[in-house]
Design an enzyme around this catalytic site. Sequence first.
Site, PDB file in Angstrom:
ATOM      1  N   HIS A  68       0.825  -1.201   0.000  1.00  0.00           N
ATOM      2  CA  HIS A  68       0.000   0.000   0.000  1.00  0.00           C
ATOM      3  C   HIS A  68       0.866   1.260   0.000  1.00  0.00           C
ATOM      4  CE1 HIS A  68      -3.872  -2.094   1.663  1.00  0.00           C
ATOM      5  NE2 HIS A  68      -3.398  -2.648   0.561  1.00  0.00           N
ATOM      6  N   GLU A 111       1.162   3.958   1.851  1.00  0.00           N
ATOM      7  CA  GLU A 111       1.857   4.422   3.044  1.00  0.00           C
ATOM      8  C   GLU A 111       3.141   3.631   3.298  1.00  0.00           C
ATOM      9  OE1 GLU A 111      -2.636   4.523   4.084  1.00  0.00           O
ATOM     10  OE2 GLU A 111      -1.289   3.517   2.664  1.00  0.00           O
ATOM     11  N   CYS A 129      -5.633   1.824   6.173  1.00  0.00           N
ATOM     12  CA  CYS A 129      -6.401   0.626   6.508  1.00  0.00           C
ATOM     13  C   CYS A 129      -6.002   0.084   7.883  1.00  0.00           C
ATOM     14  CB  CYS A 129      -6.226  -0.441   5.440  1.00  0.00           C
ATOM     15  SG  CYS A 129      -4.534  -1.069   5.298  1.00  0.00           S
ATOM     16  N   CYS A 187      -1.863  -0.556   7.317  1.00  0.00           N
ATOM     17  CA  CYS A 187      -1.010   0.640   7.200  1.00  0.00           C
ATOM     18  C   CYS A 187      -1.007   1.446   8.489  1.00  0.00           C
ATOM     19  CB  CYS A 187      -1.490   1.504   6.042  1.00  0.00           C
ATOM     20  SG  CYS A 187      -1.318   0.699   4.437  1.00  0.00           S
ATOM     21  N   ALA A 234     -21.483   6.849 -29.723  1.00  0.00           N
ATOM     22  CA  ALA A 234     -21.159   7.855 -30.743  1.00  0.00           C
ATOM     23  C   ALA A 234     -22.407   8.104 -31.568  1.00  0.00           C
ATOM     24  CB  ALA A 234     -20.014   7.374 -31.633  1.00  0.00           C
ATOM     25  N   THR A 259     -25.881  -5.261 -30.677  1.00  0.00           N
ATOM     26  CA  THR A 259     -24.512  -4.812 -30.931  1.00  0.00           C
ATOM     27  C   THR A 259     -23.603  -6.001 -31.220  1.00  0.00           C
ATOM     28  OG1 THR A 259     -24.773  -2.854 -29.537  1.00  0.00           O
ATOM     29  CG2 THR A 259     -22.524  -3.599 -29.943  1.00  0.00           C
ATOM     30  N   GLU A 298     -21.026  -0.140 -23.701  1.00  0.00           N
ATOM     31  CA  GLU A 298     -20.890   0.305 -25.085  1.00  0.00           C
ATOM     32  C   GLU A 298     -22.014  -0.254 -25.959  1.00  0.00           C
ATOM     33  OE1 GLU A 298     -17.194   0.542 -27.185  1.00  0.00           O
ATOM     34  OE2 GLU A 298     -16.032   0.230 -25.359  1.00  0.00           O
ATOM     35  N   GLY A 332     -25.973  -0.660 -27.688  1.00  0.00           N
ATOM     36  CA  GLY A 332     -26.776   0.159 -28.587  1.00  0.00           C
ATOM     37  C   GLY A 332     -27.842   0.936 -27.834  1.00  0.00           C
ATOM     38  N   THR A 388     -29.915  -0.944 -24.973  1.00  0.00           N
ATOM     39  CA  THR A 388     -29.164  -1.209 -23.749  1.00  0.00           C
ATOM     40  C   THR A 388     -28.899   0.071 -22.974  1.00  0.00           C
ATOM     41  OG1 THR A 388     -28.109  -3.133 -24.783  1.00  0.00           O
ATOM     42  CG2 THR A 388     -27.054  -2.228 -22.822  1.00  0.00           C
TER      43      THR A 388
END
Length: 356
Positions: free
Chosen positions: A51, A53, A78, A87, A157, A204, A297, A299, A302
């Site tokens: 981690h 730290e 933590c 930590c 898009a 899609t 991603e 259509g 969805t």
Amino acid sequence: MTKDEKYMKRCLELAAMASGNTAPNPLVGSVIVNHDKIIGEGYHALYGQAHAESVAIDSVKNKELLKDSTLYVNLEPCTHYGYTPPCSERIIKEAIPKVVIGMRDPSEKVSGKGTEMLRNGGCNVIEHLLGEECRELNRRFITFHERKRPYIILKWAQTLDGFIDKVRSKNDPIQPNWITNEISKRLVHKWRTEEQAILVGTNTTLKDNPRLNVREWHGKNPLRLIIDRCLEINEQWEMICDSQPTVIFTDVNSNHAKAKRLSQYSAEIVRLDFGEEVLNQIVTYLYNRNILSLFVEGGENTISGFFREGLWDEARVFIGNKTFHAGVKAPDFPGKEIYKQGELLETRLYTFRNED
């Protein structure tokens, strides 16, 4: 800007260097300062590794200086044992007298326990420094623990006249109708590396035959998800015939012959109740798998489904310099405030946030 804010901003810079690599852990950076001089710094680089730290403490050459230093960290240290020791214990052990924390950890394992342990161990703890910036960096981690679901990003898009696809016949080739450009494509692949899972719907998958990997960028492939109620996809589709893991959400029993056949590849068959709210079942499945973020991603059907259910946090919309005149209309958008926009070679990019 105060000195404390300057050092906390450095923590955020360090933490961001590991974007896409720490989930389901948060992004954390740490700086150790002695008499207004940085003597150590580090960040949590990869899930399962040290981690922030501990990395910062280990980077200090003269450990005697720690007893007269301040440790800065953007998220509460933590208190529990996992792949690494707590930590908070390490900070107390090194006798660091002052700790400045950007925000509390929202997870049940830590929230408030880290600051309590540090104070009981004799540390002077300062909290809530640049809290909003700290929340922004770890919005995926925070959403996961506060809302009990992944952070959800919707992307599509559309043309200048508001279409996301042309009208297609059965004889049309199975491939995307590109609206944007290569720069936009590479940016999307970069975005994919930052999220744990990516989802598309049946239409899609069948019309575009996407791979949903990060071949245009360096990084990890997300877990691929397909909504395919009737299990129309087969082993010849790109997402099945390669070795990248794919989950198919379907109404077909896993003992069905086709489901068994697909399972022999990289596909995991997950049966849902399509008489109930499917998207809620999917986000619950992802939460139970410890997946912090989902990139959608799909259509119009969805994406509009996620909007209707209120299951979204960001929407990233490309508007390309093309017109289709007819076709599949872009999703009806809730009309939240645009907070960012850019231009990528005649392609505009808008990013929206769900403020509910």
